[in-house]
Write a protein that holds these residues in place. Sequence first.
Motif, mmCIF file in Angstrom:
data_model
loop_
_atom_site.group_PDB
_atom_site.id
_atom_site.type_symbol
_atom_site.label_atom_id
_atom_site.label_comp_id
_atom_site.label_asym_id
_atom_site.label_seq_id
_atom_site.Cartn_x
_atom_site.Cartn_y
_atom_site.Cartn_z
ATOM 1 N N PRO A 140 27.196 -14.817 32.676
ATOM 2 C CA PRO A 140 25.857 -14.226 32.786
ATOM 3 C C PRO A 140 24.770 -15.265 33.064
ATOM 4 C CG PRO A 140 27.033 -13.242 30.956
ATOM 5 C CD PRO A 140 27.875 -14.398 31.433
ATOM 6 N N ASP A 141 24.953 -16.502 32.575
ATOM 7 C CA ASP A 141 23.959 -17.550 32.800
ATOM 8 C C ASP A 141 23.853 -17.973 34.264
ATOM 9 O OD1 ASP A 141 23.048 -17.962 30.170
ATOM 10 O OD2 ASP A 141 24.920 -19.002 29.693
ATOM 11 N N ILE A 142 24.908 -17.732 35.030
ATOM 12 C CA ILE A 142 24.904 -18.245 36.409
ATOM 13 C C ILE A 142 24.930 -17.121 37.437
ATOM 14 C CG2 ILE A 142 25.977 -20.439 35.802
ATOM 15 C CD1 ILE A 142 28.620 -19.265 36.956
ATOM 16 N N GLU A 143 24.731 -15.888 36.966
ATOM 17 C CA GLU A 143 24.752 -14.736 37.858
ATOM 18 C C GLU A 143 23.772 -14.912 39.009
ATOM 19 O OE1 GLU A 143 25.217 -11.035 35.438
ATOM 20 O OE2 GLU A 143 24.130 -10.208 37.161
ATOM 21 N N GLY A 144 24.259 -14.731 40.212
ATOM 22 C CA GLY A 144 23.389 -14.778 41.382
ATOM 23 C C GLY A 144 23.025 -16.183 41.838
ATOM 24 N N THR A 145 23.588 -17.231 41.208
ATOM 25 C CA THR A 145 23.255 -18.603 41.592
ATOM 26 C C THR A 145 24.365 -19.210 42.461
ATOM 27 O OG1 THR A 145 24.391 -19.644 39.734
ATOM 28 C CG2 THR A 145 22.124 -18.917 39.356
ATOM 29 N N GLU A 146 24.061 -20.374 43.014
ATOM 30 C CA GLU A 146 25.052 -21.121 43.795
ATOM 31 C C GLU A 146 26.271 -21.466 42.955
ATOM 32 O OE1 GLU A 146 25.202 -21.977 47.096
ATOM 33 O OE2 GLU A 146 23.534 -20.556 47.163
ATOM 34 N N LEU A 147 26.008 -21.686 41.678
ATOM 35 C CA LEU A 147 27.108 -22.065 40.792
ATOM 36 C C LEU A 147 28.115 -20.923 40.640
ATOM 37 C CD1 LEU A 147 28.326 -24.267 39.127
ATOM 38 C CD2 LEU A 147 26.826 -23.642 37.223
ATOM 39 N N GLU A 148 27.605 -19.691 40.646
ATOM 40 C CA GLU A 148 28.531 -18.559 40.584
ATOM 41 C C GLU A 148 29.439 -18.545 41.813
ATOM 42 O OE1 GLU A 148 27.038 -14.509 41.102
ATOM 43 O OE2 GLU A 148 28.335 -13.856 39.477
ATOM 44 N N VAL A 149 28.849 -18.867 42.956
ATOM 45 C CA VAL A 149 29.647 -18.936 44.178
ATOM 46 C C VAL A 149 30.724 -20.020 44.029
ATOM 47 C CG1 VAL A 149 29.592 -19.449 46.650
ATOM 48 C CG2 VAL A 149 27.744 -18.112 45.605
ATOM 49 N N ALA A 150 30.317 -21.170 43.469
ATOM 50 C CA ALA A 150 31.270 -22.270 43.281
ATOM 51 C C ALA A 150 32.403 -21.864 42.336
ATOM 52 C CB ALA A 150 30.552 -23.509 42.750
ATOM 53 N N VAL A 151 32.048 -21.156 41.265
ATOM 54 C CA VAL A 151 33.076 -20.710 40.306
ATOM 55 C C VAL A 151 34.028 -19.720 40.986
ATOM 56 C CG1 VAL A 151 33.493 -19.372 38.193
ATOM 57 C CG2 VAL A 151 31.708 -21.123 38.222
ATOM 58 N N ASP A 152 33.466 -18.732 41.662
ATOM 59 C CA ASP A 152 34.308 -17.737 42.342
ATOM 60 C C ASP A 152 35.228 -18.396 43.368
ATOM 61 O OD1 ASP A 152 33.248 -15.652 40.920
ATOM 62 O OD2 ASP A 152 32.080 -14.805 42.577
ATOM 63 N N ALA A 155 28.675 -9.929 42.184
ATOM 64 C CA ALA A 155 28.009 -8.944 43.028
ATOM 65 C C ALA A 155 27.245 -9.581 44.187
ATOM 66 C CB ALA A 155 27.059 -8.105 42.180
ATOM 67 N N ARG A 156 26.414 -10.576 43.853
ATOM 68 C CA ARG A 156 25.576 -11.153 44.911
ATOM 69 C C ARG A 156 26.397 -12.022 45.847
ATOM 70 N NH1 ARG A 156 20.173 -13.041 42.878
ATOM 71 N NH2 ARG A 156 20.139 -12.118 40.823
ATOM 72 N N HIS A 157 27.477 -12.571 45.303
ATOM 73 C CA HIS A 157 28.352 -13.414 46.119
ATOM 74 C C HIS A 157 28.940 -12.596 47.268
ATOM 75 C CE1 HIS A 157 32.022 -16.336 46.208
ATOM 76 N NE2 HIS A 157 31.293 -16.376 47.284
ATOM 77 N N LEU A 158 29.412 -11.413 46.938
ATOM 78 C CA LEU A 158 30.011 -10.536 47.945
ATOM 79 C C LEU A 158 29.040 -10.242 49.083
ATOM 80 C CD1 LEU A 158 32.386 -8.378 48.558
ATOM 81 C CD2 LEU A 158 30.728 -6.739 47.647
ATOM 82 N N LEU A 159 27.748 -10.166 48.739
ATOM 83 C CA LEU A 159 26.747 -9.770 49.723
ATOM 84 C C LEU A 159 26.263 -10.933 50.593
ATOM 85 C CD1 LEU A 159 24.715 -7.281 47.493
ATOM 86 C CD2 LEU A 159 26.439 -6.743 49.227
ATOM 87 N N ARG A 160 26.715 -12.142 50.301
ATOM 88 C CA ARG A 160 26.296 -13.276 51.137
ATOM 89 C C ARG A 160 26.916 -13.167 52.521
ATOM 90 N NH1 ARG A 160 25.221 -18.572 48.228
ATOM 91 N NH2 ARG A 160 26.268 -19.441 50.039
ATOM 92 N N ALA A 161 26.113 -13.479 53.524
ATOM 93 C CA ALA A 161 26.566 -13.288 54.902
ATOM 94 C C ALA A 161 27.792 -14.139 55.215
ATOM 95 C CB ALA A 161 25.426 -13.625 55.862
ATOM 96 N N ASP A 162 27.927 -15.298 54.543
ATOM 97 C CA ASP A 162 29.051 -16.180 54.895
ATOM 98 C C ASP A 162 30.301 -15.935 54.039
ATOM 99 O OD1 ASP A 162 28.132 -17.186 52.504
ATOM 100 O OD2 ASP A 162 28.235 -19.282 53.125
#
Length: 292
Positions: A79-91, A120-127
Amino acid sequence: RAKDSGKNTYHLYDAEQDKLLQRRRGKVQQLGQAVQDGQLVLHFQPQVDMISREIIRFEALVRWQRPNEGLVTPGAFLPDIEGTELEVAVDEWVIEATLRQLTDWKALGHRLSVSVNIGARHLLRADFPSRLKQLLNAYPEVAAADLELEILETATLSDFEQAQRSLASCRALGVHFALDDFGTGYSSLAYFRTLPVDVLKIDQSFVRDMLHDPGDRDIVESVVQLSNAFNRSVVAEGVETLAHAALLTWLGCRFGQGYGIARPMPGGEVLGWVASWSAETGWNGLGSELDR
Ligand code: C2E
Ligand code: MG
Ligand code: MG
Ligand code: MG
C-alpha cells in the motif's frame, strides 16, 4: 485560551502528519533498497480442481525478507508504494522471478503455470505490454500461456479503454488474465463482457461468509453462472474448510485456492508438494486442514 489550544492541536496534528509522511518515505526508501539487495521472495499457492485434484496453477505472492525481522506480507508494504515507480519495479521483479522459477521447474521436467498480481496503475501504463514482451523474450523456455496476470476488477474500471488496450496487447503475446477479488468492484455486465479475461477469482470474503450468509452464497452462485455464460473459468479464493469445498463444488465451482488446500510456500517446496498432492486421492486427501 480556546484559540491557543486550537492552535496547539493544529500543530500537534501537523507534526503527526509529518512523522507519518517521513515514516512512509523511509519505508519506501528501504523497500527500494530491498529490491536491489534481493530481499524480495516469492511464495506460491496452488489452485486445484477440488473434484479431480488436478493442479491448475500456482499464484505467486511476494514477501519481503527483512534481515532479522522475518517475512513481511505484502499488505504491510505494497500500500505504501501503490501507483509509484517502485510498484512497477516490484511487479517486474515478481514477473522475472516467476519466469526464472518456471524455467527451473521445466529443466527438472515439470511444466507448471503461475499467476502473478499486477498493480492497477501498472497495468494502465502505456509501456506495460512492451515491457512484458521483453521479459518473456528473455525466458524463451517459458510458454507465455503458462503465465497468467491477476488484475483487480477495480483497475479496469478507472480507465476502461486503456485497460482494454493493455489487455488486448498482452493477450496477443499469449498470456492469460484473471480478474482478482471478483465481486468487490461492481463492474457492469456490459464492461465485463468485452474484457479478454480467462478467469474470475471469487473474492475470499464471499467464500468465508457464504456458509452462514445467504446473500454471499447468492453472489458466489451468480459469479459461477456468469463465468459459465461467458465461457470463463472460475476460481474460489479462501477455501479453508471441507465445508467450503463441498458447497463450492455443489454450486458448480470446482477450482479452489486456500489454506485448506495449501498455504503459500517457498518455490523450493513446490515440487515436493506436487508429488505428495498427486500421491493422495479423494476428498479425504484434500489436505489435513480441510478435515476440520
Ligand atoms: P490476492 O491476490 O487476493 O491474494 C490472496 C491472498 O489471500 C494472499 O495474501 C494469500 O496468502 C491469502 N490467502 C490464501 N488462502 C487463504 C485462505 O484460505 N484464507 C485467508 N484468510 N487468506 C488466504 P497475501 O500473500 O498476504 O497477499 C495479499 C495481497 O497482496 C494479494 O491479494 C495481492 O492483491 C497483493 N499481492 C501479493 N503479491 C503481489 C505482487 O507480487 N504484486 C502486487 N502488485 N500485488 C501483490
Ligand atoms: Mg491475486
Ligand atoms: Mg484475491
Ligand atoms: Mg485481495
